[in-house]
Write an enzyme that holds these catalytic residues in place. Structure first.
Site, PDB file in Angstrom:
ATOM      1  N   LYS A 167       8.263  22.263  -2.593  1.00 52.75           N
ATOM      2  CA  LYS A 167       8.102  20.902  -2.057  1.00 52.75           C
ATOM      3  C   LYS A 167       9.471  20.307  -1.768  1.00 52.75           C
ATOM      4  O   LYS A 167       9.701  19.740  -0.702  1.00 52.75           O
ATOM      5  CB  LYS A 167       7.328  20.021  -3.054  1.00 52.75           C
ATOM      6  CG  LYS A 167       5.841  20.326  -3.057  1.00 52.75           C
ATOM      7  CD  LYS A 167       5.121  19.669  -4.223  1.00 52.75           C
ATOM      8  CE  LYS A 167       3.679  20.173  -4.265  1.00 52.75           C
ATOM      9  NZ  LYS A 167       2.943  19.788  -5.460  1.00 52.75           N
TER      10      LYS A 167
ATOM     11  N   GLN B   9       3.355  16.160 -10.608  1.00 56.25           N
ATOM     12  CA  GLN B   9       2.790  17.508 -10.535  1.00 56.25           C
ATOM     13  C   GLN B   9       1.744  17.705 -11.641  1.00 56.25           C
ATOM     14  O   GLN B   9       2.031  17.481 -12.814  1.00 56.25           O
ATOM     15  CB  GLN B   9       3.920  18.546 -10.662  1.00 56.25           C
ATOM     16  CG  GLN B   9       3.463  19.977 -10.495  1.00 56.25           C
ATOM     17  CD  GLN B   9       2.972  20.304  -9.086  1.00 56.25           C
ATOM     18  OE1 GLN B   9       3.583  19.903  -8.095  1.00 56.25           O
ATOM     19  NE2 GLN B   9       1.869  21.017  -8.991  1.00 56.25           N
TER      20      GLN B   9
ATOM     21  N   ASP C 156      -0.280  11.966  -2.982  1.00 58.61           N
ATOM     22  CA  ASP C 156      -1.314  12.957  -3.308  1.00 58.61           C
ATOM     23  C   ASP C 156      -2.710  12.397  -3.031  1.00 58.61           C
ATOM     24  O   ASP C 156      -3.683  13.151  -2.985  1.00 58.61           O
ATOM     25  CB  ASP C 156      -1.217  13.339  -4.792  1.00 58.61           C
ATOM     26  CG  ASP C 156      -0.721  14.766  -4.993  1.00 58.61           C
ATOM     27  OD1 ASP C 156      -0.702  15.530  -4.010  1.00 58.61           O
ATOM     28  OD2 ASP C 156      -0.349  15.099  -6.134  1.00 58.61           O
TER      29      ASP C 156
END
Ligand code: NAP
Length: 299
Positions: A54, A98, A121
């Protein structure tokens, strides 16, 4: 094989190219440098690889990448304090924590502490609600990537029968909402669904997000259907016991004989997920500054 291959790797490169163009425009025309902060708690090896990828791709499209690596025993209070700090930092437009988090941390509490406007997200309960009611939201990256590929392949999705196998909060449910938003007739199947094969055979669009290697066989697929395989499963290599192999939730060999189009694993949905994270970050930067959103990068 009769199906055409939907090349997620190439599509993701196109998406990243569009993101990079918007980033350049934001910088040169408005003096805005989009920034993505990724928070990793602990040392889960798979998560470390994801976070590294990422960060690398964020920098490649010209954005600022900030990584916060915290010890596995970080307290909830310390993690929430960091998120608070990132929420109020004007240089940060996207925040990603995460998952999975270590067991002592309450994932829902942590995710819901992110400013919804920075929740790239799309897991914050506000964004889930906005998506469910057809309002502008941050959309979870994997289903957004699937939607982009489907729109690109079909043009309009209106009136098509879609079956989504899997009802997780991160893939199945938002995927179904997005397909509904594009006027598909949507069915969600799961582990308790009766005669799932017959249900799948009704699908013009079949999305598999199950986590079971090669579960969806060719005779589950309606001839000519578009098959999107979200699954990522590592199985023993068939000929070399020292190796493993990545397969999807769809039995590619048999399904590609029947489908009209299909995403491979690897090289299908997977690469689109990070590309859509970058797309969401540039969208968040535009929204935060009252600028028009980038076309083709949102739902
Ligand atoms: P998950 O949270 O474990 O959900 C799996 C879903 O599949 C559940 O709704 C479950 O039903 C359903 N299911 C399990 N066994 C089934 C069966 N035999 N028949 C029908 N449905 C069944 O998984 P997830 O997070 O959604 O991920 C799904 C897959 O996508 C995994 O392989 C994951 O690695 C992959 N994935 C890929 C990406 C990417 O970037 N490409 C991103 C995220 C996930 P119940 O609810 O009834 O238990």
């Amino acid at each position: 094989m009769t199906a055409s291959i939907i090349d997620g790797k190439a599509f993701a490169a196109t998406v990243r190219g569009k993101v990079a163009e918007h980033v350049t425009r934001l910088k040169t025309d408005h003096g805005i440098m989009p920034g993505l902060a990724v928070v990793l708690v602990g040392e889960d090896p798979a998560s470390q690889v994801y976070v590294r990828n990422k960060g690398k791709q964020t920098v490649e499209v010209g954005m600022n990448s900030v990584e916060h690596k915290l010890d596995a025993d970080t307290s909830e209070a310390d993690l929430l304090a960091l998120i608070d700090q990132l929420n109020s930092d004007p240089a940060i437009h996207g925040i990603l924590v995460q998952l999975p988090l270590p067991g002592h941390l309450d994932s829902d509490l942590v995710i819901n502490s992110i400013d919804p406007a920075k929740d790239v997200d799309g897991f914050h309960i506000s964004n889930v609600g906005l998506l469910g009611t057809g309002q502008k939201s941050m959309v979870p990256c994997t289903p957004l990537g699937c939607l982009m590929m489907l729109r690109d392949h079909h043009g309009s999705l209106s009136g098509l029968n879609a079956v989504v196998v899997g009802r997780s909060n991160i893939v199945g449910k938002p995927m179904a909402q997005l397909l509904l938003g594009d006027s598909c007739t949507v069915t969600i199947a799961h582990s308790r669904t009766k005669d799932i094969e017959a249900m799948c055979r009704q699908a013009d669009i079949l999305v598999a997000a199950v986590g079971r290697p090669e579960m969806v066989k060719g005779d589950w697929v309606k001839p000519g259907a578009t098959v999107i395989d979200v699954g990522i499963n590592r199985i023993p290599h068939p000929t070399d016991s020292a190796k493993t192999k990545l397969v999807g939730d769809v039995d590619f060999a048999s399904a590609s004989e029947v489908a009209g189009a299909i995403t491979p694993v690897p090289g299908g949905v997977g690469p689109m997920t990070i590309a859509c994270l970058l797309a969401n970050t540039v969208t968040a930067a535009c929204r935060a500054n009252g600028l028009a959103e980038p076309e083709g990068l949102t739902a």
